[in-house]
Each structure stands twice: as structure tokens, then as C-alpha cells.
Scaffold this active site. Sequence first.
Site, PDB file in Angstrom:
ATOM      1  N   ARG A  35      36.044 -91.127 -99.667  1.00 56.18           N
ATOM      2  CA  ARG A  35      35.541 -91.612-100.944  1.00 56.18           C
ATOM      3  C   ARG A  35      36.002 -90.744-102.107  1.00 56.18           C
ATOM      4  O   ARG A  35      36.301 -91.233-103.198  1.00 56.18           O
ATOM      5  CB  ARG A  35      34.009 -91.598-100.903  1.00 56.18           C
ATOM      6  CG  ARG A  35      33.358 -92.004-102.199  1.00 56.18           C
ATOM      7  CD  ARG A  35      31.834 -91.868-102.110  1.00 56.18           C
ATOM      8  NE  ARG A  35      31.209 -92.398-103.308  1.00 56.18           N
ATOM      9  CZ  ARG A  35      31.098 -91.722-104.446  1.00 56.18           C
ATOM     10  NH1 ARG A  35      31.582 -90.502-104.552  1.00 56.18           N
ATOM     11  NH2 ARG A  35      30.527 -92.286-105.499  1.00 56.18           N
ATOM     12  N   ARG A  88      41.080 -94.327-101.554  1.00 53.87           N
ATOM     13  CA  ARG A  88      40.787 -95.768-101.609  1.00 53.87           C
ATOM     14  C   ARG A  88      41.545 -96.449-102.750  1.00 53.87           C
ATOM     15  O   ARG A  88      41.818 -97.644-102.693  1.00 53.87           O
ATOM     16  CB  ARG A  88      39.286 -96.009-101.718  1.00 53.87           C
ATOM     17  CG  ARG A  88      38.621 -95.208-102.835  1.00 53.87           C
ATOM     18  CD  ARG A  88      37.115 -95.285-102.721  1.00 53.87           C
ATOM     19  NE  ARG A  88      36.473 -94.323-103.615  1.00 53.87           N
ATOM     20  CZ  ARG A  88      35.389 -94.582-104.314  1.00 53.87           C
ATOM     21  NH1 ARG A  88      34.820 -95.760-104.248  1.00 53.87           N
ATOM     22  NH2 ARG A  88      34.851 -93.660-105.082  1.00 53.87           N
ATOM     23  N   GLU A  94      29.269-107.494 -91.060  1.00 50.47           N
ATOM     24  CA  GLU A  94      30.543-106.906 -90.634  1.00 50.47           C
ATOM     25  C   GLU A  94      31.083-107.563 -89.373  1.00 50.47           C
ATOM     26  O   GLU A  94      32.290-107.726 -89.207  1.00 50.47           O
ATOM     27  CB  GLU A  94      30.364-105.396 -90.387  1.00 50.47           C
ATOM     28  CG  GLU A  94      29.982-104.595 -91.632  1.00 50.47           C
ATOM     29  CD  GLU A  94      28.507-104.702 -92.007  1.00 50.47           C
ATOM     30  OE1 GLU A  94      27.709-105.219 -91.183  1.00 50.47           O
ATOM     31  OE2 GLU A  94      28.126-104.279 -93.117  1.00 50.47           O
ATOM     32  N   SER A 114      33.365-100.356-103.925  1.00 52.37           N
ATOM     33  CA  SER A 114      33.614 -99.064-103.266  1.00 52.37           C
ATOM     34  C   SER A 114      34.986 -99.017-102.603  1.00 52.37           C
ATOM     35  O   SER A 114      35.649 -97.996-102.628  1.00 52.37           O
ATOM     36  CB  SER A 114      32.557 -98.804-102.186  1.00 52.37           C
ATOM     37  OG  SER A 114      31.278 -98.786-102.743  1.00 52.37           O
TER      38      SER A 114
END
Lengths: 313, 271
Positions: free
Chosen positions: A165, A7, A56, A35
Site C-alpha cells: 500500500r 499499486r 471475492e 485502494s
Amino acid sequence: MKRVPMRDGYGKALLELCAQPDNKIMVLDADVAKSTRTVWIRDQYPEHFMDMGISEQDMVGTAAGLALGGMIPFCSTYAVFLAGRAWDQIRTTVCYNNLGVKLGGAHAGISVGPDGATHQALEDVALTRVLPHMTVIVPCDAEETRKATLAMAKRPGPCYVRFGREAVPVVTDENTEFEIGKAREVRDGSDVTVIANGAMVYEAVMAAEKLAGENISVRVLDMHTVKPLDTEAVVRAARETGAIVTAEEHQLAGGLGSAVAECLATLFPTPMEMVAVNDTFGQSGAPQELMDHYGLNAENIAAKIRQAMERKR
Amino acid sequence: MEIKELKAIARTVRCDIVKMINIAGSGHPGGSLSAADLLAGLYFGGIMKVDPKNPDWEDRDRFILSKGHVAPVIYSVLARKGFFPVEELWTLRRFGSILQGHPHKQSTPGLDCSSGSLGQGLSITNGIAIAMKKQNRDVRVYCMIGDGELDEGQIWEAVMTAAQHKLDNVCAIVDYNHVQLDGTTEEIKDMGDLVQKWHDFGWNVIELDGHDMAQIVKAYEMAAAFKGKPSVLIANTVKGKGVSFMENDCNWHGTAPSDQQLERALMEIGA
């Protein structure tokens, strides 16, 4: 080996895009900007950033409108809530209109860990791959994620990139070639080919190195683009090595393995084994613990390589 | 254009709608007829800035048909406006037609977006409106929403987005005909005081009779003049308006009229 979350590569690329003069980039997030790293855009280029809140479906629809209005929108949130929650919006509004909406699915795969099954996207590649006009990219490290994100901005039409992640080994550098739709040969070999993407590319290389000591020569392809699939590289690998193993951090049904199988079944039937999560949800646990439990590691890839080679005879 | 002329156009559009759906053998007459005056007023009343000779003109106003199943009404309006020949209307829903069962932007000149999966149009509208503001373009974006469609949660997400970003170049139109596929909106999911709801969500609300052409034109003008908030027209309408046996009957939501029924409908509309 240096480990960096993919990310970070996504966030870096967005910063580079927003730094270009007169760019049309808009970065949308659904309340998870820290995040996904789009918080970097919020802080440095606020005029290019919109936090859409925890909605979303509205985010994807708004992005479609931005694309219709001549902008290049990037939508980011967790992959489950993007490809899953907003799938109908992606299908009917983005893909049916063939709009240049760029989707960044974060925290994908089992390795998101302790959050458990609700947050572990194992279906997103299948969900996006079936959509006409869609491009689907699963990069192997932070640097490749950066390049994929930059390439998406230039590519017309809808694109989906998924990334995890956790910090994962950085196996490419800024000089490594990257082209959407073109497999990257990580390692040449003659006995069997592992076609992998995402964090499984590194695991495949580890498996190949281990088997080299047993005189098994393993080719490894980084198949970062699941759609459009580099069928030429797949068929060449099948013809030259005679056996294929696929490896992905995704459900077995509908992912990279399925794409490769669809290709080989019609063009060059070849013995094939698949490393993937097999029709089960994940659970809470430490990332590595989960990868091992579901067989998403070098050891299981090596086992599947041996099985595939058995079937060559 | 005079109110009298606008009314005549609306009658033509109504005749097109029932004829198209009769020929196609399927389609949605009820909600098309309830929206006919609102769209005739929008496209012919000097409101929408469009150029049929240049459908992709960057500075045109945009229209998003969120309730995509009433495609016949927008197809008729676009044809009568000159975006494509009127004869194309009689090919609705046929294989190879430029007029798909639900709007498909790439097939039909003058359409600004494909639609058909309910609840999505207002988000798209907001996105276009934001893009226009970012590029300093003086463009207004109109979005027609069905009252049954307000059951969809995404509409309310988008309602909040438009208010949050003060999108005063957005004008939503709610075709408040009180009838959805399975029954009345009150029976199925009662929305209570709709005017108050939109008001509470931070919108400029204009209530009107959606079949009174003078009120329709004035409402669009009031919305365009209002700054700092998005505007919504809550248009009180009658489902199936203009054809007595179709009015207020959910069975005419998605049923094609027979040849005899078409003849009666055309007589009642009286183009």
C-alpha cells in the site's frame, strides 16, 4: 529518492492495456477499487470494468468464466481476501482448469500498517506458490509492478502479483529489464548474495552499501518471480559467493526463502539465512515502525549477512 | 426429437450411470439419477447448441455442472451425444481414464469446465455469459446446481451478480431432490420457499416436474425466450429416480451398487 506506491504501477499498466485496440481486458474489483487503483479503469474505460461487490469468491469464479469465454480478466482486492478468502476458487476453478486469470493482491505485507493483522497478508505467496500452473510475482517498486502487470497479460495461464500500500522508493526505471522468471542483478558482489523481493530489495541494497564500507562485497538479486524460480541465478549466486540471505515481507514458511532453500538443498547446499516474519501475526502500527519491529529492514539484513558469512568457514 | 425418444435416451443414461458406478466401485448414483431427465432433455431436446465433432466451437452453448460429483450423468450424456466412444464410460475413475472422478475439462471432450468443489459453478457461468455478451455472441450458458449445494454462500453471491447484470443468457437448473449427503435438505439447512427466494433475488423462475420430459423441454424454451433477467428452473426431482431402493435415500448419495443391486436396477429402469 522518489517514492511511489506500487499499486500506482498496477493501475497504470491496466490503463495501458485497456487503451490497446480490440483488447480483451476485463478488470474486476471487490469494492476496494480506490485502494487498488482499478478505479482509474472504472472512470476511463467503464466497459472494461466490473465492481463485483464484497464477494471475492464470486469475483474469482466470474473471472474464470470470462477467461473460458476468451477474455483476459484481472481480479483485484486486498491480498488477504484474494489469495486467502478465494483460495479454493483459485485452486480448483482457476488453476485446475489452467485459466488465464490474472490476480492482483493489493495491500500485501506488514506495511499496510494501522489496519492491523487482519489486513496484513503475510501468507499469500505461500498460498499461491503451491498451486500447479500458477506464476507468482513480487515486484520491488511501482515501475516493476507496471511491467509485471503488462507481462502477466501476455502470459498464458494463471498469474498472481502482490504489492503493498505504502509509497516505496522507485529503484528501477522504464529501461530496466524485466522478464518473468528471470532474476535481476541489482548489484554485483563476491562474498554473499542477498536474494530479495518486494520492498526488501531496496533494504537489501542499503545493507549492501553499508557493508561495502566494511569490505564485505554483497551481491543483490531482485527475485521478483517466486514461481517459476530462476534456479540458475540462485545456484550461480551460491556457487560464486558461497552464502545466501533471503529477504521478504512475508511469513518465513512457504515464501521466497523457502523457495530458494528448496532449490539450494537439492542442487547446491549452501549456508543460508532468512529475513522474514517468523510465525507470528502482525499488529497495528506505523508502517516503518512495524518493518523495524519485525526486522524487515537493512539493519537486520546486514546482521543476517554477517551470520551467513560466519557459516561459510 | 419426440418426447418418447427423449424418454428412451434418459433410460439409457440411467442404465449407464448405475453400470458405470458399479464397475468403478465408487461414485454418486443418487444425484446422477435425479438429474438424468433434465440433462437428456437439454442435450437431446434441441436446446443445447453443440457439435460433438467440434467440441471447442466458439459459438456453442455451454454447460457447467456445478454439482460436479454427479459426473456420471454428464459423462453418459456426452458419450451418447457422440463426444467420445461409449466404451470409455466403463473406465470411470480408473487410473489414466478420460473420465475423472469429478469433471476435468482437459480430460474429457465436451466438458466446458472442471468442477467438484461445490458452490462455484454459477459464478463461472456468469463469467462466460458476460464474455459472450461483450463479444456479441448468441450463446446460452446452462448451469446445474444441487439443492444441497445451495448451502454454499458463493451461490447466492453469483445469484445477485447474474441479476445485477441482467444475464438473460444464463439458465440455472436446480436439481431439487431434497436429499443431501447427511440427510434431507430440510433437516440440515431448510431453504424454505425456494421459488420465492430466487424470485426475490430478481430471477425469472420456472418451476417444473424434473422427470416430465415434455415439461423439461418447454421450461428450457421458456427460459430462452425470456429477456432482461436470468432464468432458473426449479426442477422437482427424486433422488435416485428410477431405482426403487435408491429413491429418496441419502445412503445412495455416494455408494456403488453391488452386482446383484445393479441387475435389479437395470431391470427396474428397463432400457
